[in-house]
Design a protein around this motif. Structure first.
Motif, PDB file in Angstrom:
ATOM      1  N   SER A   1     -11.286  -9.263   6.964  1.00 19.51           N
ATOM      2  CA  SER A   1     -10.470  -8.154   5.814  1.00 19.51           C
ATOM      3  C   SER A   1     -11.343  -7.634   4.903  1.00 19.51           C
ATOM      4  O   SER A   1     -12.752  -7.976   4.684  1.00 19.51           O
ATOM      5  CB  SER A   1      -8.853  -9.113   5.255  1.00 19.51           C
ATOM      6  N   GLU A   2     -10.733  -6.357   4.605  1.00 22.64           N
ATOM      7  CA  GLU A   2     -11.294  -5.812   3.502  1.00 22.64           C
ATOM      8  C   GLU A   2     -10.450  -4.751   2.589  1.00 22.64           C
ATOM      9  O   GLU A   2      -9.088  -4.581   2.764  1.00 22.64           O
ATOM     10  CB  GLU A   2     -12.329  -4.761   4.256  1.00 22.64           C
ATOM     11  N   LYS A  60       1.286  -1.547  -0.137  1.00 24.32           N
ATOM     12  CA  LYS A  60      -0.059   0.050  -0.313  1.00 24.32           C
ATOM     13  C   LYS A  60       0.844   1.233  -0.139  1.00 24.32           C
ATOM     14  O   LYS A  60       1.963   1.114   0.075  1.00 24.32           O
ATOM     15  CB  LYS A  60      -1.043  -0.067   1.318  1.00 24.32           C
ATOM     16  N   GLY A  93      -7.775  -2.718   0.083  1.00 21.73           N
ATOM     17  CA  GLY A  93      -8.371  -0.687   0.573  1.00 21.73           C
ATOM     18  C   GLY A  93      -7.729  -0.865   2.114  1.00 21.73           C
ATOM     19  O   GLY A  93      -7.283   0.324   1.986  1.00 21.73           O
ATOM     20  N   LYS A  94      -8.552  -1.655   2.790  1.00 17.41           N
ATOM     21  CA  LYS A  94      -8.524  -0.893   4.336  1.00 17.41           C
ATOM     22  C   LYS A  94      -7.976  -1.774   5.340  1.00 17.41           C
ATOM     23  O   LYS A  94      -7.126  -1.525   6.334  1.00 17.41           O
ATOM     24  CB  LYS A  94      -9.855  -0.774   4.638  1.00 17.41           C
ATOM     25  N   ASN A 117      -3.322  -1.785   8.467  1.00 16.96           N
ATOM     26  CA  ASN A 117      -4.262  -1.098   7.732  1.00 16.96           C
ATOM     27  C   ASN A 117      -3.388  -1.175   6.393  1.00 16.96           C
ATOM     28  O   ASN A 117      -3.540  -0.278   5.187  1.00 16.96           O
ATOM     29  CB  ASN A 117      -3.920   0.140   8.379  1.00 16.96           C
ATOM     30  N   GLY A 136      -5.191  -4.722   2.626  1.00 13.19           N
ATOM     31  CA  GLY A 136      -6.024  -6.129   2.224  1.00 13.19           C
ATOM     32  C   GLY A 136      -6.590  -7.589   1.667  1.00 13.19           C
ATOM     33  O   GLY A 136      -5.857  -7.272   0.602  1.00 13.19           O
TER      34      GLY A 136
END
Length: 208
Positions: free
Chosen positions: A194-195, A113, A197-198, A142, A145
């Motif tokens: 998990s999500e 990321k 992008g987050k 963070n 994901g």
């Protein structure tokens, strides 16, 4: 069990020595001292005279040493917090369970990321109305994901019974999950939320 445990951290050893060398070449004396002390503490707990079980306080100290080393290596993209309930500190647990989860968060979450990555390691005690006592361990990041499809693949691979070398996504996670199954029973396993992008949360509870 010895084989599974030995598979967990070899490249970390090589990478840390490389870091010590370039810090020394750059005359970063204080960082050389800091990383060498952390490295010594990390392996002191890892070896632990061959014992498989350690207090949770030592497992969390082990993670602190690991993250100190990684923060020196990735100071521009990594920060962390470690938060634990005092009630869990004397609880005996299987050693080397958290480090691969943190490693996975760094290499598959944070490094993929943009911007500062944050890892949160938590341990807390829970007692339900029937008197059942559990300790929960959680590693949250963070990072990038998982997509829904990739998370499904990861969970399928965690549940399989294959040679870890043949797995696509979860080499370290598989080893930890298998060790938890072997020591605590099939009911104790890794869970992942998990999500894309987050970020992600990997956690497991066990009864005491």
């Amino acid at each position: 069990m010895k084989t599974l445990q030995a598979q967990i951290t070899p490249h970390f050893l090589y990478n840390t020595f490389d870091t010590i060398i370039w810090l020394a070449e750059s005359e970063e004396t204080e960082k050389v001292i800091e990383i060498t002390r952390a490295f010594s503490g990390f392996f002191r707990i890892s070896l632990n005279r061959g014992r498989e079980w350690i207090p949770a306080s030592q497992e969390l100290e082990h993670i602190r040493y690991y993250l100190q080393i990684q923060k020196i290596r990735y100071s521009n993209i990594l920060d962390y917090t470690i938060d634990f309930d005092e009630a869990v500190t004397d609880c005996m647990m299987l050693k080397l369970t958290l480090q691969p989860l943190v490693e996975n968060a760094i290499y598959h979450g944070i490094k993929n990321k943009r911007g500062m990555g944050i890892i949160k390691v938590r341990a807390f005690f829970e007692e339900n109305k029937t008197g059942e006592k559990k300790v929960h361990f959680c590693v949250e990041d963070n990072g990038i994901g998982f997509t829904r499809e990739k998370l499904d693949n990861v969970m399928q691979e965690l549940a399989c019974n294959k040679d870890p070398e043949s797995l696509s996504y979860v080499y370290g996670l598989y080893n930890v999950n298998k060790r938890l199954n072997l020591y605590y029973g099939e009911s104790v396993k890794l869970e992942i939320k998990s999500e894309f992008g987050k970020g992600s949360i990997v956690f497991f509870p066990f009864r005491i």
